[in-house]
Motif scaffolding. Structure first.
Motif, PDB file in Angstrom:
ATOM      1  N   ASP A 417       0.829  -1.201   0.000  1.00 13.78           N
ATOM      2  CA  ASP A 417       0.000   0.000   0.000  1.00 13.78           C
ATOM      3  C   ASP A 417       0.866   1.255   0.000  1.00 13.78           C
ATOM      4  OD1 ASP A 417      -2.312  -1.456   0.011  1.00 13.78           O
ATOM      5  OD2 ASP A 417      -2.533  -1.447   2.182  1.00 13.78           O
ATOM      6  N   ARG A 418       1.931   1.221   0.782  1.00 16.79           N
ATOM      7  CA  ARG A 418       2.890   2.324   0.817  1.00 16.79           C
ATOM      8  C   ARG A 418       4.300   1.744   0.783  1.00 16.79           C
ATOM      9  NH1 ARG A 418       0.631   6.491   5.504  1.00 16.79           N
ATOM     10  NH2 ARG A 418      -1.366   6.996   4.479  1.00 16.79           N
ATOM     11  N   PRO A 419       5.188   2.324  -0.019  1.00 10.42           N
ATOM     12  CA  PRO A 419       6.576   1.854  -0.011  1.00 10.42           C
ATOM     13  C   PRO A 419       7.163   1.945   1.392  1.00 10.42           C
ATOM     14  CG  PRO A 419       6.182   3.370  -1.836  1.00 10.42           C
ATOM     15  CD  PRO A 419       4.964   3.431  -0.976  1.00 10.42           C
ATOM     16  N   GLU A 420       7.919   0.911   1.791  1.00  5.23           N
ATOM     17  CA  GLU A 420       8.487   0.856   3.132  1.00  5.23           C
ATOM     18  C   GLU A 420       9.980   1.125   3.075  1.00  5.23           C
ATOM     19  OE1 GLU A 420       7.421  -2.660   5.232  1.00  5.23           O
ATOM     20  OE2 GLU A 420       5.272  -2.491   4.759  1.00  5.23           O
ATOM     21  N   LEU A 421      10.437   1.979   3.981  1.00  4.14           N
ATOM     22  CA  LEU A 421      11.847   2.368   4.031  1.00  4.14           C
ATOM     23  C   LEU A 421      12.711   1.166   4.405  1.00  4.14           C
ATOM     24  CD1 LEU A 421      13.844   4.804   3.910  1.00  4.14           C
ATOM     25  CD2 LEU A 421      13.485   5.037   6.383  1.00  4.14           C
ATOM     26  N   ILE A 422      13.849   1.009   3.694  1.00  2.55           N
ATOM     27  CA  ILE A 422      14.796  -0.069   3.987  1.00  2.55           C
ATOM     28  C   ILE A 422      16.185   0.526   4.146  1.00  2.55           C
ATOM     29  CG2 ILE A 422      13.465  -1.880   2.826  1.00  2.55           C
ATOM     30  CD1 ILE A 422      15.234  -1.516   0.384  1.00  2.55           C
ATOM     31  N   GLU A 423      17.024  -0.189   4.863  1.00  4.37           N
ATOM     32  CA  GLU A 423      18.429   0.197   5.023  1.00  4.37           C
ATOM     33  C   GLU A 423      19.263  -0.630   4.053  1.00  4.37           C
ATOM     34  OE1 GLU A 423      19.492  -0.339   9.066  1.00  4.37           O
ATOM     35  OE2 GLU A 423      18.002   1.095   9.839  1.00  4.37           O
ATOM     36  N   THR A 424      20.158   0.037   3.315  1.00  4.24           N
ATOM     37  CA  THR A 424      20.898  -0.650   2.256  1.00  4.24           C
ATOM     38  C   THR A 424      22.391  -0.338   2.355  1.00  4.24           C
ATOM     39  OG1 THR A 424      20.677   1.183   0.695  1.00  4.24           O
ATOM     40  CG2 THR A 424      18.925  -0.464   0.711  1.00  4.24           C
ATOM     41  N   VAL A 425      23.150  -1.216   1.701  1.00  2.00           N
ATOM     42  CA  VAL A 425      24.567  -0.987   1.423  1.00  2.00           C
ATOM     43  C   VAL A 425      24.704  -1.023  -0.089  1.00  2.00           C
ATOM     44  CG1 VAL A 425      26.929  -1.840   1.697  1.00  2.00           C
ATOM     45  CG2 VAL A 425      25.295  -2.039   3.586  1.00  2.00           C
ATOM     46  N   SER A 426      25.035   0.126  -0.710  1.00  2.63           N
ATOM     47  CA  SER A 426      25.038   0.197  -2.165  1.00  2.63           C
ATOM     48  C   SER A 426      26.002   1.259  -2.633  1.00  2.63           C
ATOM     49  CB  SER A 426      23.629   0.507  -2.690  1.00  2.63           C
ATOM     50  OG  SER A 426      23.189   1.752  -2.189  1.00  2.63           O
ATOM     51  N   SER A 497      15.431  11.989  -2.172  1.00  2.00           N
ATOM     52  CA  SER A 497      16.187  11.894  -0.922  1.00  2.00           C
ATOM     53  C   SER A 497      17.339  10.918  -0.993  1.00  2.00           C
ATOM     54  CB  SER A 497      15.237  11.474   0.201  1.00  2.00           C
ATOM     55  OG  SER A 497      14.726  10.169  -0.044  1.00  2.00           O
ATOM     56  N   HIS A 498      17.391  10.088  -2.056  1.00  2.00           N
ATOM     57  CA  HIS A 498      18.389   9.039  -2.229  1.00  2.00           C
ATOM     58  C   HIS A 498      18.274   7.944  -1.175  1.00  2.00           C
ATOM     59  CE1 HIS A 498      21.163  11.954  -4.674  1.00  2.00           C
ATOM     60  NE2 HIS A 498      20.105  11.520  -5.359  1.00  2.00           N
ATOM     61  N   ARG A 499      17.120   7.866  -0.533  1.00  2.00           N
ATOM     62  CA  ARG A 499      16.861   6.753   0.379  1.00  2.00           C
ATOM     63  C   ARG A 499      16.218   5.613  -0.416  1.00  2.00           C
ATOM     64  NH1 ARG A 499      13.796   8.970   5.619  1.00  2.00           N
ATOM     65  NH2 ARG A 499      12.428   9.858   4.000  1.00  2.00           N
ATOM     66  N   TRP A 500      16.327   4.407   0.136  1.00  2.00           N
ATOM     67  CA  TRP A 500      15.826   3.219  -0.553  1.00  2.00           C
ATOM     68  C   TRP A 500      14.512   2.755   0.083  1.00  2.00           C
ATOM     69  CZ3 TRP A 500      18.053   0.736  -4.782  1.00  2.00           C
ATOM     70  CH2 TRP A 500      19.302   1.220  -5.174  1.00  2.00           C
ATOM     71  N   PHE A 501      13.630   2.217  -0.785  1.00  2.00           N
ATOM     72  CA  PHE A 501      12.328   1.742  -0.343  1.00  2.00           C
ATOM     73  C   PHE A 501      12.015   0.397  -0.997  1.00  2.00           C
ATOM     74  CE2 PHE A 501      12.297   6.314  -0.032  1.00  2.00           C
ATOM     75  CZ  PHE A 501      11.604   6.579   1.136  1.00  2.00           C
ATOM     76  N   LEU A 502      11.265  -0.436  -0.284  1.00  2.00           N
ATOM     77  CA  LEU A 502      10.736  -1.684  -0.863  1.00  2.00           C
ATOM     78  C   LEU A 502       9.284  -1.446  -1.220  1.00  2.00           C
ATOM     79  CD1 LEU A 502      11.481  -5.260   0.216  1.00  2.00           C
ATOM     80  CD2 LEU A 502       9.140  -4.619  -0.292  1.00  2.00           C
ATOM     81  N   HIS A 503       8.944  -1.722  -2.484  1.00  2.00           N
ATOM     82  CA  HIS A 503       7.619  -1.381  -2.978  1.00  2.00           C
ATOM     83  C   HIS A 503       6.779  -2.593  -3.328  1.00  2.00           C
ATOM     84  CE1 HIS A 503       5.301   1.951  -5.333  1.00  2.00           C
ATOM     85  NE2 HIS A 503       4.522   1.291  -4.509  1.00  2.00           N
ATOM     86  N   GLY A 504       7.380  -3.739  -3.577  1.00  2.00           N
ATOM     87  CA  GLY A 504       6.593  -4.910  -3.963  1.00  2.00           C
ATOM     88  C   GLY A 504       7.370  -6.188  -3.756  1.00  2.00           C
ATOM     89  N   VAL A 505       6.635  -7.311  -3.809  1.00  2.00           N
ATOM     90  CA  VAL A 505       7.216  -8.638  -3.638  1.00  2.00           C
ATOM     91  C   VAL A 505       6.747  -9.504  -4.791  1.00  2.00           C
ATOM     92  CG1 VAL A 505       7.374 -10.657  -2.142  1.00  2.00           C
ATOM     93  CG2 VAL A 505       7.190  -8.367  -1.134  1.00  2.00           C
ATOM     94  N   PHE A 506       7.706 -10.192  -5.445  1.00  6.38           N
ATOM     95  CA  PHE A 506       7.386 -11.108  -6.524  1.00  6.38           C
ATOM     96  C   PHE A 506       7.049 -12.482  -5.934  1.00  6.38           C
ATOM     97  CE2 PHE A 506       9.938  -7.910  -8.649  1.00  6.38           C
ATOM     98  CZ  PHE A 506       9.259  -7.742  -9.843  1.00  6.38           C
ATOM     99  N   GLY A 507       6.008 -13.115  -6.472  1.00  2.00           N
ATOM    100  CA  GLY A 507       5.601 -14.407  -5.962  1.00  2.00           C
ATOM    101  C   GLY A 507       6.561 -15.516  -6.338  1.00  2.00           C
TER     102      GLY A 507
END
Length: 507
Positions: A417-426, A497-507
């Motif tokens: 429903d809403r993209p969720e903030l994630i912590e990344t190394v990139s 903002s250059h922050r990362w988000f998770l928006h969906g999951v593949f089945g």
């Protein structure tokens, strides 16, 4: 338990005048009053919110009102037009919300919502939806729900809030602090009671009933009993001449479920015959049960498509027989096609080449009448590059529009429903994350595909003029696949903002 909603329209007359004027209507901040006659005197009979805030009141002489507010908007009152418009609004509410609805002139509508609120998301959501729809049409409204018509009427007008919900069984506690005018008494009776020091309903409840009845007559006690639920108050539902309705009266009241089901079947046969004569199919069907104790029970069922199939309609109605409380017996059953649309006869064609198309409308109707039609829907494409704007909910049986999603890039079947903030190394600017942490779990990325750059829709919001998102499809070391994105292009801070988000999951 019976639940009643009172919809109060405090500026109904002036709101109707503004709606009728359309683009030529005066602005909302310009005071407007309607003038009528009290004998030979011209007096104010209705004010809008701006006029009331300026100190104008109903009953004030028109000349005084003009002197107090220079440039005051004045129009003649038309009570008959107000009453006709109120009836039309009541009919619309009857089709939309519940089968038992009546106009409560001069400025209200009463609705028996027993067993119907869950179809609209509960009482709070239902009342909020009513008020929002009224506001969208330029009509100010307040609403209250209670166990009785008297309590709901009083709370809607005197509780001082736009939405008031009295919990089941709490009608007395809800009305105790309200003024005695909330009991729908005559002005003369209210004046006499106030002379004796009665200001609140609780003051009356604290007194013995016999002296009050002896001094003021039975009307006062009847209004108190109606508000508290000790005396029934029938809501006579409004009906249009265009509605197709069949009814049956019984010399001896009926009450057994099997008997009710048998007569439902007979009424459905008669109704379908009437619908066929008019070339119509039913979309919403109401069964009204008039009990001998002057209480009405109602059942409402709906269909996704116009129907006049006897078996289907009978089954949908009989599935809700358990919600009927026959009491001492039912003396009249009335079946009404509340909403009907043209339905052409279909010719059955047998073909050895074409496959038969499955008809799931019967299943959709069954589910919708159990859990609410708002919970049964399909997802349809919307022309938008922003993922969360590219879908919309449509009715389960709505026709296909031919619109499709672009197949250039795969999309996840599950979109949050809403993209969720994630912590990344990139590594910036174009590399996918080496690992990311989502919901407290760290995941190492084994494979990634991207980026897919999506631009903001600048024509909707200025903030999206330079906004971009870079999407990646990634797979972790457990084989789970995710759809993540970086807000911004990785170089220019103005793009995101250059922050990362998770928006969906593949089945």
């Amino acid at each position: 338990m019976t639940r009643v909603v009172s919809l109060f329209l405090p500026t109904w007359s002036t709101d109707r005048v503004r709606r009728g004027a359309g683009e030529t209507a005066p602005p909302a901040e310009a005071p407007l009053v309607l003038i009528g006659h009290n004998g030979r005197r011209r007096v104010v009979v209705a004010t809008d919110a701006a006029a009331h805030a300026a100190g104008l009141r109903v009953g004030m002489p028109a000349t005084k009102a003009q002197a107090l507010v220079p440039g005051l908007g004045i129009q003649d009152a038309t009570p008959a037009a107000d009453a006709d418009a109120l009836d039309r609004l009541a009919l619309w509410i009857m089709q939309r919300y519940a089968p038992v609805v009546a106009a409560d002139p001069p400025d209200g509508i009463v609705i028996d919502t027993t067993g119907a609120d869950h179809l609209h998301g509960g009482e709070q959501a239902m009342l909020a939806g009513m008020i929002d729809r009224m506001a969208g049409s330029g009509i100010a409204a307040r609403a209250a729900a209670a166990d009785t018509l008297g309590a709901a009427h009083a709370l809607a007008r005197y509780a001082g809030r736009s939405i008031v919900i009295s919990q089941p069984g709490a009608a007395e506690a809800a009305v105790v602090p309200l003024p005695i005018a909330a009991l729908r008494l005559s002005p003369a009776l209210i004046g006499n009671l106030r002379t004796l020091g009665f200001d609140r309903i609780g003051d009356l409840l604290a007194q013995p009933r016999a002296p009050l009845t002896l001094r003021f007559g039975p009307h006062l006690g009847r209004r108190i009993d109606q508000a508290l639920g000790f005396a029934p108050e029938l809501i006579e539902p409004i009906r249009s001449e265009n509605l197709i309705e069949v009814r049956r009266s019984f010399p001896e009241p009926i009450g057994a479920a099997e008997t009710i089901a048998r007569y439902i079947g007979k009424l459905v046969v008669e109704l379908c015959a009437a619908l066929e004569e008019h070339g119509m199919g039913v979309l919403r069907l109401d069964l009204l049960c008039h009990r001998v104790d002057n209480i009405m029970q109602a059942i409402r069922v709906g269909t996704a498509l116009p129907v006049r199939d006897v078996k289907r309609l009978t089954r949908l109605l009989c599935d809700k027989i358990e919600t009927i409380e026959p009491g001492f017996g039912i003396e009249i059953l009335a079946l009404t096609a509340t909403i009907a649309e043209p339905l052409a006869d279909k010719q059955t064609v047998t073909s050895l080449i074409e496959d038969a198309v499955a008809d799931v409308s019967d299943l959709v109707d069954t589910l919708a009448n159990r859990v609410g039609e708002q919970r049964i829907y399909r997802v349809a494409p919307v022309a938008s590059d922003v993922p969360e704007r590219s879908i919309c909910r449509v009715p389960a049986m709505s026709p296909e529009t031919g619109a499709t999603w672009s197949g250039d890039w795969p999309r996840p079947p599950r979109l949050l429903d809403r993209p969720e903030l994630i912590e990344t190394v990139s590594l910036l600017p174009d590399h996918p994350p080496v690992s990311f942490t989502w919901r407290g779990v760290r995941r190492r990325v084994k494979r990634a595909d991207g980026p897919e750059r999506l631009f903001g829709e600048w024509w909707k919001r200025d903030a999206e003029l330079v906004a971009v998102r870079d999407y990646f499809r990634v797979e972790d070391d457990a084989g789970e696949r995710y759809w993540i994105y970086r807000a911004g292009d990785g170089e220019d801070a103005a793009t995101g903002s250059h922050r990362w988000f998770l928006h969906g999951v593949f089945g």
